[in-house]
Design a protein around this motif. Sequence first.
Motif, PDB file in Angstrom:
ATOM      1  N   ASP A 113       0.834  -1.205   0.000  1.00 30.52           N
ATOM      2  CA  ASP A 113       0.000   0.000   0.000  1.00 30.52           C
ATOM      3  C   ASP A 113       0.871   1.258   0.000  1.00 30.52           C
ATOM      4  N   TRP A 114       0.477   2.245  -0.808  1.00 26.87           N
ATOM      5  CA  TRP A 114       1.264   3.482  -0.925  1.00 26.87           C
ATOM      6  C   TRP A 114       1.473   4.164   0.423  1.00 26.87           C
ATOM      7  N   ALA A 115       0.471   4.121   1.294  1.00 32.30           N
ATOM      8  CA  ALA A 115       0.565   4.795   2.589  1.00 32.30           C
ATOM      9  C   ALA A 115       1.572   4.119   3.514  1.00 32.30           C
ATOM     10  N   ARG A 119       7.970  -2.517   0.760  1.00 34.52           N
ATOM     11  CA  ARG A 119       9.264  -2.362   0.118  1.00 34.52           C
ATOM     12  C   ARG A 119       9.322  -1.014  -0.615  1.00 34.52           C
ATOM     13  N   GLN A 120      10.377  -0.260  -0.365  1.00 32.98           N
ATOM     14  CA  GLN A 120      10.611   0.975  -1.113  1.00 32.98           C
ATOM     15  C   GLN A 120      11.601   0.657  -2.224  1.00 32.98           C
ATOM     16  N   GLN A 151      -2.458  -7.079 -10.596  1.00 33.66           N
ATOM     17  CA  GLN A 151      -2.548  -5.614 -10.548  1.00 33.66           C
ATOM     18  C   GLN A 151      -1.313  -5.066  -9.847  1.00 33.66           C
ATOM     19  N   VAL A 152      -0.649  -4.114 -10.477  1.00 36.85           N
ATOM     20  CA  VAL A 152       0.550  -3.531  -9.871  1.00 36.85           C
ATOM     21  C   VAL A 152       0.147  -2.669  -8.676  1.00 36.85           C
ATOM     22  N   ASP A 153       1.035  -2.579  -7.701  1.00 42.58           N
ATOM     23  CA  ASP A 153       0.738  -1.797  -6.497  1.00 42.58           C
ATOM     24  C   ASP A 153       0.799  -0.296  -6.765  1.00 42.58           C
ATOM     25  N   MET A 154       1.576   0.102  -7.748  1.00 45.81           N
ATOM     26  CA  MET A 154       1.624   1.508  -8.173  1.00 45.81           C
ATOM     27  C   MET A 154       1.970   1.548  -9.642  1.00 45.81           C
TER      28      MET A 154
END
Length: 254
Positions: A113-115, A119-120, A151-154
Amino acid sequence: MITTKATRAEYCVVACAEAWRGAGEVLASPMGTVPMIGARLAKLTFSPELLLTDGEALLIGDVPALGAKAAVVEGWLPYRQHLALVAGGRRHVMMGASQLDRHGNQNISCVGDWARPTRQLLGVRGAPINTLNNPTSYWVPRHSPRVFVEQVDMVCGVGYDRAAAAGPSATRYHRIAEVITDLGVFDFETPDRTMRLRSLHPGVTLEQVAEATGFVLTIPGEVPCTREPTDEELRLIREVVDPKRLRDREVRPA
């Protein structure tokens, strides 16, 4: 005469090189060891007009081995001019992908999740402008369900579904040419622009590809093997472009 059989890495090199066949005088921007070898092989063989850089800010006129300095410098390509070249479409980039979905959306920014990502990664970088302004291909050295996801996370690189939703300004120059992995070659030449298996590397089965992909691929009735390297291509790969066999570090022998 070459007598040693081509390795899996060498099939991948040739598959990457084919992405620049007939490209003309455009800048090749390969990211990764195997794509770098592929771009240099393409210039030495069927795409002599291809433009290469030293990986930084110089346009080079010769084709040195990986890690060697160019002997012929044709021009200077600082960051500002590079961006102008990208915006004008005279570039074919081969990027990596931490995640890729059936429509060609790519993620190199974060996992989860973006929030609160687990993993960065690299960040969005130049992926949006790459995919909307010039042909883009992808190189994935380890084909797995962790990369090929439903589905990609971002979304970093723009896929066919999102480009279509954004309208003509996004679709005008958008083209995902190929996806090359250690298992095969894929494209999006289907009516709904979803990922299709185009060829299998020797020794790879349809079952292996299906198990390593986190979504249902389009698989034609007959799937050919990836093109075999010629003796001359093998000589160039082994003796001229990559004598240190760096390709085998990125793609393990089958």
